[in-house]
Design an enzyme around this catalytic site. Structure first.
Site, short mmCIF file in Angstrom:
data_model
loop_
_atom_site.label_atom_id
_atom_site.label_comp_id
_atom_site.label_asym_id
_atom_site.label_seq_id
_atom_site.Cartn_x
_atom_site.Cartn_y
_atom_site.Cartn_z
N GLY A 1 0.79 -1.23 0.00
CA GLY A 1 0.00 0.00 0.00
C GLY A 1 0.81 1.27 0.00
N MET B 1 -2.63 -5.17 -2.38
CA MET B 1 -4.08 -5.31 -2.41
C MET B 1 -4.56 -5.63 -3.83
SD MET B 1 -5.34 -4.80 0.70
CE MET B 1 -4.04 -5.96 1.11
N ALA C 1 -2.00 2.77 -16.16
CA ALA C 1 -3.46 2.78 -16.25
C ALA C 1 -3.99 4.10 -16.80
CB ALA C 1 -4.07 2.49 -14.88
N TYR D 1 1.36 6.26 -7.30
CA TYR D 1 0.76 6.37 -8.64
C TYR D 1 1.78 6.96 -9.62
CZ TYR D 1 -3.07 6.92 -11.99
OH TYR D 1 -3.91 6.81 -13.09
N LEU D 2 2.08 6.19 -10.66
CA LEU D 2 3.07 6.61 -11.66
C LEU D 2 2.47 7.66 -12.60
CD1 LEU D 2 5.86 6.10 -13.07
CD2 LEU D 2 4.66 4.44 -14.50
N CYS E 1 -11.55 -15.85 5.31
CA CYS E 1 -12.85 -16.51 5.25
C CYS E 1 -13.91 -15.54 5.79
CB CYS E 1 -12.79 -17.77 6.11
SG CYS E 1 -14.20 -18.84 5.99
#
Length: 557
Positions: free
Chosen positions: A52, A177, A243, A273-274, A410
């Site tokens: 993260g 994540m 992205a 973030y690139l 779970c």
């Protein structure tokens, strides 16, 4: 001057049933702290970064060593206090008190922003704990797989008649994540195209079987997706790229995914973030030398990506924010309708939260995968009618590679968690398991977080930003006897946008543990039912009555 946060050593948790500390209640946090920095678990373990962006397990390597040394000598009537990754005190408490209390990244609201935090961080006065990084219960990408799977399955139910076969999901980010997304998509029956700028992350997901293939070519990725969907296969591919470049290009080409989301680390505009047109090497260098330039360029690039997501949404394609605050960043950059598409919690997950259902997880301190196999079987035995959960456990056994200590995620809720905890403790007591188990959860749970752009977005009564609830959750878990309790700020969505609490409890096989487990694993999810009942959700009100919760101002009892 050497960097106190960099060290080339390799950390791995001890295995087996031999203690390094004075009891399993201090051995458990010791092993889980070390497990967070296992090279098979952490994103950048040599820098103490677990996942993260800059979510760390300890503030510096000296602090890590001090925590380890303290846990090894801590008595069963003492509690260690950890302030933003630094062991600041040991105090006499009692045997049912938590052995560790952790507070990470917390700032007075007026100063709760990245600029102030980064200033403190640079001075060595703070540490970003994310959610499970600084609370020592990260279990690798598996930790988010089932939640992502549940989200995709529910999206399939709502939009595609419950069947994602022949469908595909477009997303970004393959970090700690986001790395769960391709596997979760495949498990839900869909294909997945995941855009990732850092090739080492894609390689990590390939190695751990979270993604099936990798390419540098958009054309090749689309051709693979087309072939797989036509054949009814569920497979995933990582596309090395940005992205902010790929999403608009797909819009321009008229390509129509079936679901669109994103899990880049957009919550941290400097480290997560690139920017468009930058190389990863240039980005890493400027994070240290010119963070303001990085942030400005990253925010502008996020706006471009969110505009593309809006274009997909406006074309009728189900599009959701997956909790990284990218819509907020775009809004602040002037994209007025950035919140036109919803977050994943109000869109798909909230009904589960109303029953206290969330990311229950456990890890085998023995290091033996057979202990997890036995606990999986016990879950099936105790919850025989939950076929959806059985299906998840079967798929997890087949598809999920353990990272570090064997573990399982779970999703279960109020009424079931304490039963599982007591059963696991009995298995430790009678020798079925080779060593104790720890039970914890993500801070992303029904009663443990206030995050108006994620978990508490669009609450029925408008209480999105009320953060009394995670504070009460942490206090109650402390009073109930969790083994360690944490209270963090800024996880998931970044500074100023969330407060959240975590707990972990050790099943050491003792009768004292039985009593603690029954209290903690009932009370913890019950706070989630309480929180949603207070907000007026009928599902939560009904579940609170069914479970016999005493909620004076809500149920009048």
């Amino acid at each position: 001057m050497s960097n106190p946060r960099h060290n080339e050593r390799e950390v791995r948790s001890p295995r087996g049933d031999e203690l390094n500390a004075k009891s399993w209640l201090t051995e458990a946090p010791l092993r889980m702290l070390m497990n967070n920095l296992d090279p098979d678990v952490a994103e950048r373990p040599h820098e103490l970064v677990v996942y993260g962006g800059i979510g760390r397990a300890a503030r510096t390597w000296d602090d890590f060593d001090r925590i380890v040394a303290t846990l090894k000598t801590l008595n069963d009537d003492e509690t260690l206090l950890v302030q933003s990754g630094k062991p600041v005190g040991v105090f006499r408490t009692h045997k049912d008190a938590p052995r560790v209390l952790i507070a990470n990244s917390n700032l007075v609201p007026h100063w709760a922003n990245w600029d102030h935090f980064n200033e403190l961080d640079k001075k060595g006065l703070a540490m970003y704990g994310q959610m499970t990084a600084g609370s020592w219960i990260y279990i690798g990408a598996q930790g988010i797989v089932q939640g992502t799977y549940e989200t995709f399955v529910e999206a399939g139910r709502q939009h595609y008649g419950g069947n994602l076969k022949g469908r595909w999901i477009l997303t970004g980010g393959l970090g700690g994540m986001g790395g769960a997304q391709p596997l979760a998509a495949v498990m839900a029956g869909a294909c997945c195209l995941a855009v990732e700028c850092d090739e080492t992350r894609a390689d990590f997901r390939l190695r751990t079987r979270y993604v099936d293939e990798k390419t540098h070519s958009l054309d090749e990725a689309l051709a693979k997706i087309d072939a797989w969907t036509k054949a009814g296969e569920a497979k995933s591919i990582a596309l090395i790229g940005n992205a902010a470049e790929i999403f608009p290009e797909l819009v321009k080409r008229g390509v129509k995914p079936d679901i669109v989301t994103d899990q880049t680390s957009a919550h941290d505009p400097v480290h997560g973030y690139l920017p468009l047109g930058w190389t990863v090497a240039e980005w890493r260098a400027k994070q240290e030398n010119d963070p303001k330039v990085v942030e400005k360029a990253a925010r502008a690039s996020m706006k471009v990506q969110v505009q593309a997501m809006l274009d997909f949404w406006n074309a009728g394609i189900p599009t959701v924010d997956y909790g990284n605050n990218i819509r907020q960043m775009a809004l602040e950059e002037g994209l007025e309708n950035a919140f036109a598409f919803p977050g994943f919690v109000p869109a798909y997950i909230r009904p589960l939260f109303c029953r206290g259902i969330g990311p229950f997880r456990w890890a085998a301190l023995s290091g033996d995968p057979e202990d997890i196999a036995k606990t999986d079987a016990k879950v099936k035995e105790l919850l025989p009618d939950n076929k959806h959960l059985h299906n998840w456990l079967d798929m997890a056994k087949e598809r999920i590679a353990f990272q570090g200590l064997p573990a399982r995620i779970c999703w279960v809720g109020l009424g079931d968690r304490h039963r599982l905890g007591l059963a696991f403790n009995e298995m430790v007591r009678n020798g079925e398991l080779k060593a104790p188990i720890v039970i914890g959860r993500d801070h992303l749970d029904s009663g443990s977080v206030a995050s108006p752009n994620r978990e508490t977005e669009a609450m029925k009564d408008g209480s999105d930003a009320v953060s009394d609830w995670p504070l009460l959750n942490a206090l109650l878990n402390t009073a109930s006897g969790a083994t360690w309790v944490s209270l963090h700020h800024g996880g998931g969505v970044g500074m100023g946008f969330s407060q959240h609490a975590g707990m972990v409890i050790c099943c050491d096989g003792t009768e004292d543990a039985d009593r603690r487990l029954e209290r903690v694993l009932w009370n913890d999810p019950a706070t989630g039912v309480m929180r949603h009942a207070d907000a007026g959700y009928d599902i939560a009100l009904d579940w609170a009555r069914k479970q016999g919760l005493r909620l004076p101002a809500i149920l009048g009892n």
